[in-house]
Design a protein around this motif. Sequence first.
Motif, PDB file in Angstrom:
ATOM      1  N   ASP A   7      -9.666   4.064   3.500  1.00  0.00           N
ATOM      2  CA  ASP A   7      -8.325   3.537   3.755  1.00  0.00           C
ATOM      3  C   ASP A   7      -8.414   2.035   3.977  1.00  0.00           C
ATOM      4  O   ASP A   7      -9.075   1.575   4.906  1.00  0.00           O
ATOM      5  N   SER A   9      -5.300   0.258   3.531  1.00  0.00           N
ATOM      6  CA  SER A   9      -3.876   0.005   3.329  1.00  0.00           C
ATOM      7  C   SER A   9      -3.260  -0.914   4.376  1.00  0.00           C
ATOM      8  O   SER A   9      -2.152  -1.414   4.187  1.00  0.00           O
ATOM      9  N   ALA A  65      -6.358   6.067   0.386  1.00  0.00           N
ATOM     10  CA  ALA A  65      -4.942   5.843   0.679  1.00  0.00           C
ATOM     11  C   ALA A  65      -4.365   4.997  -0.449  1.00  0.00           C
ATOM     12  O   ALA A  65      -4.811   3.875  -0.681  1.00  0.00           O
ATOM     13  N   ASP A  66      -3.372   5.543  -1.156  1.00  0.00           N
ATOM     14  CA  ASP A  66      -2.875   4.863  -2.355  1.00  0.00           C
ATOM     15  C   ASP A  66      -1.512   4.204  -2.162  1.00  0.00           C
ATOM     16  O   ASP A  66      -0.875   3.768  -3.095  1.00  0.00           O
ATOM     17  N   GLY A  67      -1.042   4.131  -0.915  1.00  0.00           N
ATOM     18  CA  GLY A  67       0.195   3.428  -0.623  1.00  0.00           C
ATOM     19  C   GLY A  67       1.218   4.335   0.048  1.00  0.00           C
ATOM     20  O   GLY A  67       1.058   5.556   0.049  1.00  0.00           O
ATOM     21  N   GLY A  69       1.643   0.191   1.689  1.00  0.00           N
ATOM     22  CA  GLY A  69       0.807  -0.621   2.552  1.00  0.00           C
ATOM     23  C   GLY A  69       0.636  -2.017   1.995  1.00  0.00           C
ATOM     24  O   GLY A  69       1.422  -2.472   1.150  1.00  0.00           O
ATOM     25  N   LEU A  74      -4.391  -2.313  -0.678  1.00  0.00           N
ATOM     26  CA  LEU A  74      -4.327  -1.119  -1.523  1.00  0.00           C
ATOM     27  C   LEU A  74      -5.098  -1.322  -2.825  1.00  0.00           C
ATOM     28  O   LEU A  74      -5.825  -0.427  -3.272  1.00  0.00           O
ATOM     29  N   THR A  97      -0.362   6.986   2.206  1.00  0.00           N
ATOM     30  CA  THR A  97      -0.700   6.437   3.511  1.00  0.00           C
ATOM     31  C   THR A  97       0.143   7.081   4.609  1.00  0.00           C
ATOM     32  O   THR A  97      -0.357   7.353   5.703  1.00  0.00           O
ATOM     33  N   GLN A 189      -3.716   3.618  10.594  1.00  0.00           N
ATOM     34  CA  GLN A 189      -4.365   4.286   9.475  1.00  0.00           C
ATOM     35  C   GLN A 189      -5.862   4.428   9.709  1.00  0.00           C
ATOM     36  O   GLN A 189      -6.496   3.551  10.285  1.00  0.00           O
ATOM     37  N   VAL A 211      -1.994   2.956  -7.730  1.00  0.00           N
ATOM     38  CA  VAL A 211      -1.425   2.563  -6.442  1.00  0.00           C
ATOM     39  C   VAL A 211       0.063   2.887  -6.424  1.00  0.00           C
ATOM     40  O   VAL A 211       0.746   2.752  -7.440  1.00  0.00           O
ATOM     41  N   TYR A 213       3.346   1.646  -4.433  1.00  0.00           N
ATOM     42  CA  TYR A 213       3.791   0.618  -3.495  1.00  0.00           C
ATOM     43  C   TYR A 213       5.088   0.969  -2.764  1.00  0.00           C
ATOM     44  O   TYR A 213       5.354   0.457  -1.683  1.00  0.00           O
TER      45      TYR A 213
END
Length: 231
Positions: A7, A9, A65-67, A69, A74, A97, A189, A211, A213
């Motif tokens: 993570d 993010s 964690a792909d968003g 953030g 990211l 996230t 996180q 990602v 967003y």
Amino acid sequence: MLTLGIDTSGKTASAALFDADNEVFLAGTSLYTQKTHSQVIMPIVKDILAQAGKTVGDIDLIAVADGPGSYTGLRIGVAAVKAMGFALDCKCCGVSTLEALAYNNIAHKGTICSIMKARGELVYTCSYKSDGYGLEPLCDEQIIPRDQLAEFLAFNGTEALLCGDGAADFFTAYRSPMFILAPPQGRLQNAYGVCLGAMSKQPVTADELEVSYLQKVKAEKDLQDKMNNTK
């Protein structure tokens, strides 16, 4: 199955190793840092692998964690995971996230609301119903004004555990006996929640990992404004 979770993010750079077969975290590190995540995340991964007596070849799944953030954070985390996925020919998994934050507090039975700062009075948020083992989303992930979130939680009619980097400010601004502020160890996180969230996801190839967003990045917003002004 050995899962590596990452993570990046937010301000915390975190990595964890999860033995899914035995439901044991073998190692994990979270570092609240002002440094660029690209400087610290791979040394953290190397360190926890050494602590656990594992090598990169032992990893079966890499989760990240792909968003939503930090835009830069990211991209760093997802790029690192994609690179490892390609190099190791390993499956990958993107975890929201917001969902990972809720999994950090999975022992709470009831409503868990993840709140992350966006800009101004806006927050990234999603609420979940927890049975102590898994999560059920109560709404879509969204970016909304804090007042709108407070209204949603009021209509929900149950106590809500608040987590995320926007939780403390929200708790202070909307004092309510229906709100419970997550303790410090469950508020920000970390990769533990990413690992747990990955257990209910379908793995993808490194090439498919992207990602999310939830809002346009500044360059996209500037371009859209320019296009609107020329109409």
